[in-house]
Design an enzyme around this catalytic site. Structure first.
Site, PDB file in Angstrom:
ATOM      1  N   GLY A 104      68.689  66.422   9.891  1.00 39.64           N
ATOM      2  CA  GLY A 104      68.211  65.083   9.642  1.00 39.64           C
ATOM      3  C   GLY A 104      66.710  64.946   9.697  1.00 39.64           C
ATOM      4  O   GLY A 104      65.967  65.898   9.881  1.00 39.64           O
ATOM      5  N   CYS A 105      66.305  63.746   9.535  1.00 42.43           N
ATOM      6  CA  CYS A 105      64.898  63.416   9.425  1.00 42.43           C
ATOM      7  C   CYS A 105      64.527  62.463  10.534  1.00 42.43           C
ATOM      8  O   CYS A 105      64.880  61.303  10.500  1.00 42.43           O
ATOM      9  CB  CYS A 105      64.671  62.769   8.071  1.00 42.43           C
ATOM     10  SG  CYS A 105      63.115  61.916   7.994  1.00 42.43           S
TER      11      CYS A 105
END
Lengths: 264, 264
Positions: A104-105
């Site tokens: 994810g970010c």
């Protein structure tokens, strides 16, 4: 493009309102297109955009050297940086999609990935620095950070050797300021090994990862580190110095690299 | 889990080195799993994680009301928040992948999207606030922000009515602090319409988007806004007040909502 913008605003005090002219820091959306794929839109200060794009791609592991870059085209008006890698078939989609989905970010964290930490070799440099050198570097660094003083909205970072600043970068984002420096080092063959990074901003885990990728043994900040920043610094062999204010500082890891009166 | 962590560090002055105990702010990786898909790993302060997860999903448009949430499970030890929506077939993959690819993920900017701005209706509230109320709110807000004073590493945000703080949130990330507040408002049916947000951090475009989604007419910060923050505030009908220090402030947009001595 200027990093600042003049505005007409309202100054309000208990006595009343008046129109004044003020300066705010510019916030600019830059879209990076890598090998034809739209990779990211980041909010940044519109200066050194080529360095930012290259530094970002390096930090994310999408390019590893200057020789790996075929072309860089920055369109300031449209806010787009196009980078093509040599043998451009390595699609950003494959690399990045995997990272987005698997780890994810992080917000304010770019593409945070635990795997990055495990794969990173510790910095082995025997470079040492004296307390006096740290105090002097911070003084020089603060003198350079004019934009911050004018508007209170910008972070600065600098690559230094023990006596002086080599490369200086500014951005509304802490990470961007560091990426701008590393992008420039990559494009202009400026060595980072064994040198020092100074930053105005808080030191969190992502900054440590970026710094370790450039094999930099000493990180100095005016501000506080986070717990994960301290842990990574210890694991990655980096001397983390924080809260350098006046003639004192806190050393959070690998204190053997800091000497006082010639003693380590 | 505590937001702080005690550490043994080295204090260095020109006179020498000494071991002292220090406190640093904790940085914690939280992974949000939405309808079974791993959506994001964000770096945050390990407090109010349920509020953070819900506020984040709301800000990203993945949930729109409390009724839309089937379950929330936070595993603090593993750093995971699992959220299931009612009719959970709406896969995060589809929604988010599209956003990643079409507009990308700004660093420090979450999922920045120009489309978000165009689709957002301006705030119409006729709420006004007096300069005295702004000064008093900021004083109360700063008294609450203890973590910041202790470690210099945390951002605070608060939902307020004109006289007092209603909900207070803290995080190492500016965005997270605001999301924690909105997540709590959503889960506990606390109205945000026509109220005020106070924040310690710089005001950039993403904060304005979050605030406009909750129909909040007034945003007050101790710090500076960015140029894009000011532009969005003007476009979105939000009164943006910055640099509230002592008994003065700068009003960057919709100054008609601020009165002095009963005059607008």
């Amino acid at each position: 493009m200027d990093n600042m913008e003049k505005l007409s605003i309202l100054r309000v005090t208990a006595a009343g309102k008046s129109d004044i002219e003020d300066v705010v820091i510019r916030e600019f959306p830059l879209t990076i297109i890598f090998n034809g794929d739209e990779l990211v839109t980041m909010l940044c200060s519109p200066e050194d955009l080529k360095y930012l794009a290259v530094g970002f791609l390096f930090s994310e592991g999408l390019i590893s050297s200057k020789d790996g870059i075929k072309s860089i085209l920055v369109d300031e008006r449209r806010g787009v940086a196009r980078v093509e890698s040599v043998g451009g078939s390595e699609s950003a989609d494959e690399v990045v999609f995997k990272r987005f989905i698997s780890s994810g970010c992080g917000r304010g964290a770019s593409f945070y990935s635990a795997a990055d930490i495990k794969n990173q070799a510790p910095v082995k440099s025997r470079t040492v620095v004296s307390a006096e050198e740290v105090f002097t570097l911070m003084k020089k660094f603060q003198r350079r950070s004019e934009a911050f003083r004018a508007t209170g909205g910008v972070h600065s970072a600098a690559l230094c050797h023990k006596q002086d600043i080599m490369v200086f970068g500014e951005d509304i984002g802490r990470h961007n300021a560091v990426d701008k420096i590393f992008g420039r080092c990559l494009l202009e063959d400026i060595p980072t090994d064994g040198n020092i990074i100074v930053t105005s901003g808080r030191v969190s885990s992502e900054i440590l990862l970026k710094v370790s990728k450039r094999n930099i043994p000493i990180l100095i900040s005016k501000s506080a580190p986070t717990s994960l920043g301290v842990k990574l610094a210890a694991d990655l062999g980096i001397t983390l110095i924080g809260f350098v204010r006046g003639r004192r500082m806190n050393v959070y890891s690998h204190g053997w690299r800091v000497s006082v009166d010639g003693k380590q």
